[in-house]
Design a protein around this motif. Structure first.
Motif, short mmCIF file in Angstrom:
data_model
loop_
_atom_site.label_atom_id
_atom_site.label_comp_id
_atom_site.label_asym_id
_atom_site.label_seq_id
_atom_site.Cartn_x
_atom_site.Cartn_y
_atom_site.Cartn_z
N PHE A 19 0.70 -1.02 0.19
CA PHE A 19 -0.02 0.00 0.11
C PHE A 19 1.01 1.30 0.21
O PHE A 19 0.80 2.15 -0.81
CB PHE A 19 -0.80 0.06 1.47
N GLY A 35 -5.43 2.00 -5.59
CA GLY A 35 -4.70 0.81 -4.94
C GLY A 35 -5.14 0.67 -3.49
O GLY A 35 -6.18 -0.11 -3.16
N GLY A 37 -7.02 0.94 -0.24
CA GLY A 37 -8.42 1.34 0.13
C GLY A 37 -8.66 2.53 1.00
O GLY A 37 -8.86 1.96 2.14
N TYR A 124 -4.97 -9.97 4.02
CA TYR A 124 -4.56 -8.64 4.32
C TYR A 124 -3.43 -8.79 5.11
O TYR A 124 -2.84 -9.50 5.92
CB TYR A 124 -5.62 -8.27 5.48
N ASN A 176 -11.01 -9.24 2.10
CA ASN A 176 -10.21 -8.32 1.40
C ASN A 176 -8.97 -9.20 0.84
O ASN A 176 -8.48 -10.05 1.79
CB ASN A 176 -9.66 -7.09 2.31
N TYR A 207 -15.48 -5.02 7.11
CA TYR A 207 -16.47 -4.58 5.89
C TYR A 207 -17.68 -5.11 6.31
O TYR A 207 -18.48 -5.37 5.53
CB TYR A 207 -15.77 -5.32 4.77
N LYS A 240 -13.77 1.77 7.93
CA LYS A 240 -14.24 1.36 6.35
C LYS A 240 -15.81 2.11 6.44
O LYS A 240 -16.27 2.83 5.73
CB LYS A 240 -14.30 0.02 6.16
N PHE A 325 -13.35 -3.65 -2.74
CA PHE A 325 -12.45 -3.98 -3.89
C PHE A 325 -12.84 -5.03 -4.79
O PHE A 325 -14.04 -5.84 -4.40
CB PHE A 325 -11.39 -4.80 -3.34
N ARG A 371 -5.85 -6.13 -7.95
CA ARG A 371 -7.07 -5.62 -7.17
C ARG A 371 -7.31 -4.19 -7.25
O ARG A 371 -6.25 -3.36 -7.28
CB ARG A 371 -6.79 -5.81 -5.53
N1 GLN Z 1 -6.99 -1.76 4.00
C1 GLN Z 1 -6.40 -1.07 2.99
C2 GLN Z 1 -6.44 -1.90 1.77
O1 GLN Z 1 -6.39 -3.03 1.89
C3 GLN Z 1 -5.15 -0.35 3.40
C4 GLN Z 1 -4.46 -0.62 4.70
C5 GLN Z 1 -3.06 0.13 4.78
O2 GLN Z 1 -2.57 0.57 3.84
N2 GLN Z 1 -2.29 -0.59 5.57
O3 GLN Z 1 -6.10 -1.08 0.66
#
Ligand code: GLN
Ligand code: PMP
Length: 393
Positions: A19, A35, A37, A124, A176, A207, A240, A325, A371
């Motif tokens: 990220f 990119g 989220g 994640y 995710n 989510y 979120k 996403f 994604r």
């Molecule tokens: N949860 C967010 C994602 O999946 C980003 C979280 C982060 O940047 N650590 O995009």
């Protein structure tokens, strides 16, 4: 003696998160960032005003370790209202610095070195790092898209991931990066294995309010299944649901001994999290149902917009039933890996996406998948779609 890299050996494989890398690339190239989220609009005004009032009203010193009473009460009332879950606001809730800290503190508080954590890949990215920091071992079960594009796991693979060292199952649903919502049948199988092997479950439900109306099934918290309330720590976050990812207000709810384990680790990581934001999140959690359905409907419309654009650009789009996403298969457009493709995409057409392969232990499983985030204003999504059309020209 000085080593070239002072970082502890077990963390070296982690590098910089995808990220951070991709958001920096977006800034550097002036690209549209689909990119990382995060929404590009603010959350509910009532929540923002409550934060301003708290800040001006002197809520600027350490809050109580488990979180302010009003927020803990709002969390339990929310969980009762939406999911029929009953928890005691004094002993069964802890407020954390985002869901990320809740996940980390739970894993560190519950796993001895060598204990095993069953998780579903792609996952994640913080999960792998937290498991590693705890000295525990990941036992990933792969989610694979079927002929209908829906991600599923193999029952035998899940069964084989469990064993005498299994300490907990880490489950993220809605999921995710895939947008998968685990079905009741899948959850029932996971629950039965937790009981057979006497393990805990850690559920990441950030989510929880983002399951779209065309999803095959609604979101079901694992904790609501028979026999699971006493062994499940349920994690969520304001980021979120209320479009405030930078606030980092999260929480864990569960039986008192599990919450206590999180709290005893958490007190030495951050001690507490931002006091003026806590009353504001309490207000947000109490908003009428119309806020939550309106939020979902807004995201669903943006999902549909982006999906149409991605299909027109020539991607094979996999179905997304929830989250921020959507995943696409890039093979019709490129023989490259998703990571290579995403690193070139900003130069080629000014859009940033995230390669899914970085979320796997078995990276080859996600080599062709990337994604896109659709939690952006409609004009941004339309502009991104327009730019992506260049790919098939
Ligand atoms: N949860 C967010 C994602 O999946 C980003 C979280 C982060 O940047 N650590 O995009
Ligand atoms: N879990 C999942 C599945 C996520 O996508 C994210 C990113 N928002 C987090 C946890 C982190 O949440 P927070 O920002 O509240 O720490």
């Amino acid at each position: 003696m000085m080593t070239t890299d002072p970082l502890v050996e077990r963390m070296r494989a982690f590098g910089t998160t995808i990220f951070t890398e991709m958001s920096a690339l977006a800034v550097r190239t002036g690209s549209i960032n689909l990119g990382q989220g995060f929404p590009d609009t603010d959350g509910p005004p009532e929540m923002l005003e409550a934060a301003v009032a708290a800040l001006r009203g002197g809520a600027n010193q350490y809050p109580p370790l488990p979180g302010i009473p009003a927020l803990r009460a709002a969390i339990t009332a929310h969980d009762q209202r939406f999911w029929g879950l009953t928890r005691d606001a004094d002993s069964e809730v802890v407020v954390t610095a985002g869901a990320t800290e809740a996940v980390a503190a739970a894993i560190m508080g519950l796993c001895e070195a060598g204990d095993e954590v069953v998780c579903f890949e792609p996952y994640y990215d913080s999960y792998a790092a937290s498991v590693t920091l705890a000295g525990a071992v990941r036992r990933p079960v792969t989610l694979r898209p079927g002929p209908d594009g829906v991600y599923r796991f193999d029952e035998g693979e899940l069964r084989r991931a469990f064993g005498p060292r299994t300490r907990l199952v880490l489950l993220n649903s809605p999921h995710n990066p895939t947008g998968k919502v685990f079905t009741r049948e899948e959850l029932t199988l996971i629950a039965s294995l937790c009981q057979e092997y006497d393990t805990y479950a850690l559920t990441d439900e950030v989510y929880e309010h983002l399951v779209f109306t065309d999803a095959a099934e609604p979101h079901v918290p694992l904790a609501s299944l028979p026999g699971m309330a006493e062994r499940t720590l349920r994690i969520s976050s304001a980021g979120k649901t209320f479009s405030c990812t930078g606030w980092k207000v999260g929480w864990a709810t569960g039986p008192a001994p599990l919450v206590s384990a999180v709290q005893r680790v958490k007190q030495f990581l951050t001690f507490v999290s931002a006091s003026p934001l806590q009353p504001a999140v309490a207000v947000a959690l109490g908003l009428p149902d119309s806020y939550f359905t309106g939020f979902r409907d807004g995201l669903q419309a943006r999902r549909d917009r982006l999906v149409a654009g991605l299909s027109e650009a020539g991607f094979e789009v996999l179905p997304s039933s929830g989250t921020y996403f959507v995943t696409v298969d890039i093979r019709a457009l490129s023989p490259k890996s998703g990571a290579e493709f995403c690193r070139e995409l900003p130069e080629r057409c000014g859009v940033v996406a995230v390669p899914t392969e970085v979320f796997y232990d078995h990276q080859e499983e996600g080599r062709h998948l990337i994604r896109f985030a659709f939690c952006k204003r409609e004009e941004i999504i339309d502009e991104a779609a327009q730019r992506l059309r260049k790919l098939s020209r």
